[in-house]
Design an enzyme around this catalytic site. Structure first.
Site, PDB file in Angstrom:
ATOM      1  N   ARG A 121       0.852  -1.197   0.000  1.00 48.63           N
ATOM      2  CA  ARG A 121       0.000   0.000   0.000  1.00 48.63           C
ATOM      3  C   ARG A 121       0.889   1.249   0.000  1.00 48.63           C
ATOM      4  NH1 ARG A 121      -5.495  -0.914   3.588  1.00 48.63           N
ATOM      5  NH2 ARG A 121      -6.643  -1.846   1.873  1.00 48.63           N
ATOM      6  N   GLN A 126      -1.191   2.365  -5.962  1.00 45.13           N
ATOM      7  CA  GLN A 126      -2.627   2.498  -5.718  1.00 45.13           C
ATOM      8  C   GLN A 126      -3.454   1.980  -6.885  1.00 45.13           C
ATOM      9  OE1 GLN A 126      -3.295   6.602  -4.698  1.00 45.13           O
ATOM     10  NE2 GLN A 126      -2.923   6.268  -2.531  1.00 45.13           N
ATOM     11  N   ASP A 129      -3.964  -1.864  -6.708  1.00 39.71           N
ATOM     12  CA  ASP A 129      -4.452  -2.402  -5.434  1.00 39.71           C
ATOM     13  C   ASP A 129      -5.792  -3.126  -5.617  1.00 39.71           C
ATOM     14  OD1 ASP A 129      -5.212  -2.914  -2.843  1.00 39.71           O
ATOM     15  OD2 ASP A 129      -4.889  -0.881  -2.109  1.00 39.71           O
ATOM     16  N   SER A 132      -8.305  -3.111  -2.535  1.00 36.95           N
ATOM     17  CA  SER A 132      -9.120  -1.904  -2.383  1.00 36.95           C
ATOM     18  C   SER A 132     -10.224  -1.835  -3.421  1.00 36.95           C
ATOM     19  CB  SER A 132      -8.233  -0.654  -2.482  1.00 36.95           C
ATOM     20  OG  SER A 132      -7.386  -0.560  -1.358  1.00 36.95           O
ATOM     21  N   TYR A 227      -3.103  -1.714   7.774  1.00 34.63           N
ATOM     22  CA  TYR A 227      -4.130  -2.646   8.219  1.00 34.63           C
ATOM     23  C   TYR A 227      -4.220  -2.632   9.745  1.00 34.63           C
ATOM     24  CZ  TYR A 227      -3.785  -4.541   3.473  1.00 34.63           C
ATOM     25  OH  TYR A 227      -3.781  -4.688   2.111  1.00 34.63           O
TER      26      TYR A 227
END
Length: 377
Positions: A121, A126, A129, A132, A227
């Site tokens: 992350r 991004q 990902d 996500s 996390y």
């Protein structure tokens, strides 16, 4: 380079790892693409659309993947599929690295396997990902599933016959799925409370119009990857007491709490379920990892003590078209930087932190031996 896109075979999996859009991009980058016939059917991408994008169609997994340099999948290779893949092939997919018993087999088969769950992350990654992008869908759909099983209105209604109070929604976990669930429930007119162990989530929760519920603690509840971490026993006791009070008042609960590499933490006990009003609904997004409520059942909707427990394991697959589009773009954004401009070949550079973090095996060697812990056994 030949890229293969096989059909998914895992139960309830309707997503596909490449769309006509990303197939076109790979071909423009100098690659060849073969797609198993029907691979995109459940996600509403036709074989004709893949052909129009420049892909060749194949009739079976073996015909699709047997000569491939790179295989793009949603779910990890099964033991049967592994028999039809050649040594030296690269595979990019969700791997379930902490629970998949085939990691050693992938290494022994000479594969270069990328676990998309392990993409770090960081800002640069991004667009790659997948956790996500898929969690965003899960959070949205979870609210719709809750509405389906909740036999009352979500918003406040003022009518000649009287006022209907808005539904009280409690969301446990303010990660990507939780934040999308907040936004969706608020759009539907519900009042929303949110619990998360990470105090840093408070600002995001309140910006979406929800009330943040927290247990005060001096512990850092967030790991380096962003996390939630497992907390100590004293925190868990105080957390359970606080959550129990809010559970009893809630009409709908959506649980999203997961800790990488560990079973899902139990947040809603059987006693808490008993305290809820008849007709209440719990949507357990953590059911694949054991569930945040022990009464949840995998891929089942069950009623316990008058409460409906929704345990759909693969919620993104319920919105397969959008889920596939986002997942396929994640994969393309992950693979594209590794494509050599002149030859279109895959260059695996372990000095790149994104590649190093996500590559679990290569050249017959398991590179992430820590994955072979108790959770896998």
């Amino acid at each position: 380079m030949l890229i293969a896109v096989p059909a998914e075979t895992q139960a309830h999996e309707k997503r596909v790892a490449a769309t006509p859009e990303t197939v076109g991009k790979f071909i423009a980058a100098g690659c060849k693409v073969v797609v198993e016939r029907g691979a995109g059917h459940e996600a509403r991408f036709t074989d004709a659309a893949y052909e129009k994008a420049g892909a060749r169609l194949a009739e079976s997994f073996r015909d699709t993947c047997g000569d491939a340099d790179l295989i793009l999948k949603v779910r990890a290779l099964s033991g049967v599929e592994l028999n039809d893949v050649s040594s030296g092939t690269a595979v990019a997919s969700l791997v379930s690295p902490f629970t998949n018993p085939l990691l050693q087999d992938y290494a022994k088969a000479g594969l270069a396997c990328f676990a998309m769950e392990m993409v770090p992350r960081i800002s640069r990654a991004q667009s790659m990902d997948v956790l996500s992008s898929q969690a965003n869908i899960a959070g949205y759909k979870a609210v719709l599933l809750a509405m389906e099983h909740y036999g009352r209105f979500m918003p406040m209604l003022m009518t000649a016959a009287g006022t209907v109070q808005p539904a009280k929604v409690l969301i446990l976990g303010a990660g990507v799925a939780g934040l999308q669930a907040i936004a969706t429930a608020r759009r539907m007119g519900a009042t929303v409370e949110v619990f998360d162990v990470r105090a840093a989530a408070k600002e995001q929760v309140e910006s979406l119009g929800a009330k943040f519920v927290e247990v005060e603690s001096e512990q850092d509840a967030e790991d380096a990857g962003g996390y939630a971490k497992e907390m100590d026993d004293d925190y868990k006791r105080r957390q359970s007491e606080l959550v129990a009070k809010h559970v009893a008042k809630s009409d709908i609960i959506i649980t999203t709490a997961l800790i990488p590499g560990r079973p899902a933490p139990v947040l809603i006990t059987e006693e808490m379920v008993k305290s809820m009003k008849p007709g209440s609904v719990i949507v357990d997004l953590a059911v694949e990892m054991g569930g945040n409520c022990p009464l949840s059942e995998m891929d089942q909707v069950v009623e316990k003590y008058g409460v409906m427990l929704v345990g759909v394991g693969n919620i993104p697959a319920l919105m397969a078209t959008d889920a596939s589009q986002l997942y396929a773009r994640n994969l393309y954004n992950f693979i594209a930087p590794m494509l050599e401009a002149e030859t279109g070949k895959l260059q695996i550079n372990l000095d790149d932190e994104v590649i190093e973090a996500s590559l679990i095996c290569q050249g017959g060697e398991l590179l992430k031996s820590q994955l072979l812990g108790a959770e896998v056994k």
